[in-house]
Design a protein around this motif. Sequence first.
Motif, PDB file in Angstrom:
ATOM      1  N   UNK A 104       0.866  -1.180   0.000  1.00  0.00           N
ATOM      2  CA  UNK A 104       0.000   0.000   0.000  1.00  0.00           C
ATOM      3  C   UNK A 104       0.901   1.226   0.000  1.00  0.00           C
ATOM      4  N   UNK A 105       0.709   2.090  -0.995  1.00  0.00           N
ATOM      5  CA  UNK A 105       1.492   3.307  -1.077  1.00  0.00           C
ATOM      6  C   UNK A 105       1.170   4.260   0.056  1.00  0.00           C
ATOM      7  N   UNK A 106       2.095   5.188   0.365  1.00  0.00           N
ATOM      8  CA  UNK A 106       1.865   6.098   1.503  1.00  0.00           C
ATOM      9  C   UNK A 106       0.638   6.977   1.332  1.00  0.00           C
ATOM     10  N   UNK A 107       0.379   7.438   0.107  1.00  0.00           N
ATOM     11  CA  UNK A 107      -0.783   8.306  -0.095  1.00  0.00           C
ATOM     12  C   UNK A 107      -2.081   7.538   0.103  1.00  0.00           C
ATOM     13  N   UNK A 112      -2.397   4.744   1.911  1.00  0.00           N
ATOM     14  CA  UNK A 112      -2.492   4.401   3.323  1.00  0.00           C
ATOM     15  C   UNK A 112      -3.065   5.538   4.140  1.00  0.00           C
ATOM     16  N   UNK A 113      -2.607   6.756   3.851  1.00  0.00           N
ATOM     17  CA  UNK A 113      -3.154   7.922   4.556  1.00  0.00           C
ATOM     18  C   UNK A 113      -4.633   8.101   4.242  1.00  0.00           C
ATOM     19  N   UNK A 114      -4.998   7.881   2.981  1.00  0.00           N
ATOM     20  CA  UNK A 114      -6.406   8.017   2.596  1.00  0.00           C
ATOM     21  C   UNK A 114      -7.274   6.974   3.279  1.00  0.00           C
ATOM     22  N   UNK A 115      -6.810   5.723   3.318  1.00  0.00           N
ATOM     23  CA  UNK A 115      -7.583   4.666   3.967  1.00  0.00           C
ATOM     24  C   UNK A 115      -7.699   4.911   5.464  1.00  0.00           C
ATOM     25  N   UNK A 116      -6.628   5.412   6.070  1.00  0.00           N
ATOM     26  CA  UNK A 116      -6.684   5.731   7.503  1.00  0.00           C
ATOM     27  C   UNK A 116      -7.700   6.831   7.767  1.00  0.00           C
ATOM     28  N   UNK A 117      -7.684   7.838   6.908  1.00  0.00           N
ATOM     29  CA  UNK A 117      -8.659   8.935   7.045  1.00  0.00           C
ATOM     30  C   UNK A 117     -10.074   8.419   6.813  1.00  0.00           C
ATOM     31  N   UNK A 118     -10.235   7.547   5.816  1.00  0.00           N
ATOM     32  CA  UNK A 118     -11.563   6.993   5.544  1.00  0.00           C
ATOM     33  C   UNK A 118     -12.074   6.143   6.698  1.00  0.00           C
ATOM     34  N   UNK A 119     -11.152   5.416   7.361  1.00  0.00           N
ATOM     35  CA  UNK A 119     -11.567   4.596   8.495  1.00  0.00           C
ATOM     36  C   UNK A 119     -12.122   5.467   9.618  1.00  0.00           C
ATOM     37  N   UNK A 120     -11.426   6.574   9.912  1.00  0.00           N
ATOM     38  CA  UNK A 120     -11.911   7.480  10.952  1.00  0.00           C
ATOM     39  C   UNK A 120     -13.233   8.125  10.542  1.00  0.00           C
ATOM     40  N   UNK A 121     -13.328   8.481   9.260  1.00  0.00           N
ATOM     41  CA  UNK A 121     -14.583   9.062   8.767  1.00  0.00           C
ATOM     42  C   UNK A 121     -15.714   8.052   8.894  1.00  0.00           C
ATOM     43  N   UNK A 122     -15.427   6.786   8.526  1.00  0.00           N
ATOM     44  CA  UNK A 122     -16.462   5.749   8.581  1.00  0.00           C
ATOM     45  C   UNK A 122     -16.982   5.575   9.999  1.00  0.00           C
ATOM     46  N   UNK A 123     -16.057   5.517  10.978  1.00  0.00           N
ATOM     47  CA  UNK A 123     -16.497   5.352  12.365  1.00  0.00           C
ATOM     48  C   UNK A 123     -17.274   6.569  12.845  1.00  0.00           C
TER      49      UNK A 123
END
Length: 744
Positions: free
Chosen positions: A554-557, A559-570
Amino acid sequence: MFRAPFWRAVAACVVVVTALLLTLTLSPRLGLDLRGGTQLVFETRDGPAAKADAEAADRALDVLRRRADALGVVDPTLLRSGERRIIVELPGVLDPRQAAEVIGRTAQLTFHPVLGPAGDSGRVLADESGQPLSVGPAAITGGDVRDAAARTDPAQGPGWFVGLDFHDAGAWRRLTAEAACHDPGDPRRRVAIVLDEEVISSPQVDPSVGCRAGIPGGSTQITGSFSPEEARDLAMLIKGGALPVPLALVEQRTVGPTLGAEAIEASAKAGVAGVLLTAVFIVVVYRLSGLMAAVALATYGLISYAALVALGATLTLPGLAGFVLAVGMAVDANVLVFERAREEYGRAPGRGLRPALDRGFARAWSAIADSNVTTLLAAGLLFWLASGPVRGFGVTLAIGVFAALVSAMLVTRVLTHSLAGVIGGRWSGLASPGRVRTWIVRRDPRLMAAGRRWLAGAALLAGVAVAGLVVNGLNVGVEFTGGRMVEFTAARPVSGEVARQAVAEAGHASATVQTSGAEVSVRAGQIGPDDVAAIEGALEARVGEVTKQRDEMVGPSLGEELRRNALIALGVALAAQLVYLSVRFRWTFAAASVLALVVDALAVAGLFAWLGRPVDGVFLAAMLTVIGYSINDKVVVFDRVRELWQASPAARLPDVVNAAILQTVPRTVNTGLGALFILVALAVFGGDSLRDFAVALVTGIVVGTASSSLVAGPLAIEFERVSEQPPPEPPAPRRRRTGTGAVV
């Protein structure tokens, strides 16, 4: 009275027969994590001549499709995701190095006149031997090539070359005619063939070609030290055409076929074991009515599978977990109906079973609908914000919700309605209140008398969870941090020290290495496919033959997007539940439910922090499912609170909440046990990733079940102390339609 049951039976038959036909005529579409292969996710970048937009991504998609076809991949899947991303799935391709290099290469092919050695005017590039060369503007581009093919000619030697045919023979003649005007040996007599800013060949024009004459025929060769595979790949790139914009590889997943086959077998075992245990349980509790519900569970599996293949959805490993888990939702709906029917039969046993069942289905519908809406919210968030196979979990979970509704509210109703007319109350399983309800009525515990003590206990649990998050932190997976995770299987058990030494010898001493028996897991930063090959070679040198089972990058960009999406999802999940419950109930009930959800989520996250278990997309799926399951319990409790409070507006709210909790405990216990059977089966048979998923859900369901009564209830009472909203009014009585009395 006859027409409604008849048409329900007709509808149930149509649904089941249609599902059976779809199941027999269509095949499932398996994800790469189940059949093996490589998934590549590319992101378009702005190029010198084109901007990375949806149109450029569509044109790039066409080029990639031609390349995948030329590779000989069976049934490749290519699709655009969003405006700038392209997902490429290559079943059976287990070498990500070749796949990424061949599929994602820009392949801008150009032919240039050579102006001389470095220092002359023009652009300076290194030739195939590494010497600097000054080249002029491109005279021919890849778009001018009509055909390209890998060839070999014994008369020219044992090597391979790429033969090219041009659309315009005159362009090639003019380029070589200008070069032929220089003496043999002069760099200017060469023609530079450039691929992606790299000179791959710069042959001299043969001395036999005269000045201004050029090479006729419109054909040439690209020679070099090509292997058959290299010549084929180069010809394929040229023939497929150049990409309109550059592509960057942001995610790559490779799964071996053995791992996929094991995942299917493990999920099948978990599904069969879970369904059988659940079926036995509901038959024991509800007797013949439970048997009818078990038959309906079989139709649930048929309906959900048929919907999956009819929609063309891709079945992934997390998707299989969602498929199995949705059995618990079907059980939940049946338990709600049966417990309500028991209450109705207990109030008026003289009416018989059918009226009790009808009222049970009617009165349970509100709680069932609310519960499924909240689960659909979680499934939708997973589909829109998750990545990779976890999105499949959202799809199968949503399909499972609708299939469970059809199974419970249609098929079960038809079966139990037909059964109620021929059996007595004892064998139906609905004539007695059940052991749990009998015990509760006899004990009559005053749970809400200690409401603030329960809240103090919840605060203590949340504090322990937060301490785990602070002290240990979360073991965030590469899906959210970016990096690479590779899993190998050796022929014999491997110690952690030996594996770490091998990885260090490959040049990655900072990588995180874990072993379990013969399995070796390596997690590192942004390392490339060549580094993975070096690690594999170092492991083989120390422990013998190893097999790469999984490779995820997973590229850094991303990974950052998925991490942000996870927080948004919760965050969105909690906010959506708050808004929905505020509309369906009072704001005090909604706020109490969401705060109890926060306790549930903290308990799961804290457990994973203390245990050091990985937090990845599967964990996100588990967390959102916990939110959906937990809110189901709270909806059922507050639905009963509202009903009882409407019937007795003058009653004390603590007494109303206490009565509602006690009345819904049988449903909560039976539903929880049904779900736990499924989850225990997933934990035992489902493998490491699904085992973590099951552990998270078991924790969430146990804590969520307790918090529905012992956290949400006391919180609602505390909020009502400061609320100025009056008690709910009793529902308006239904108007009965009056007829003329005429008989025809």
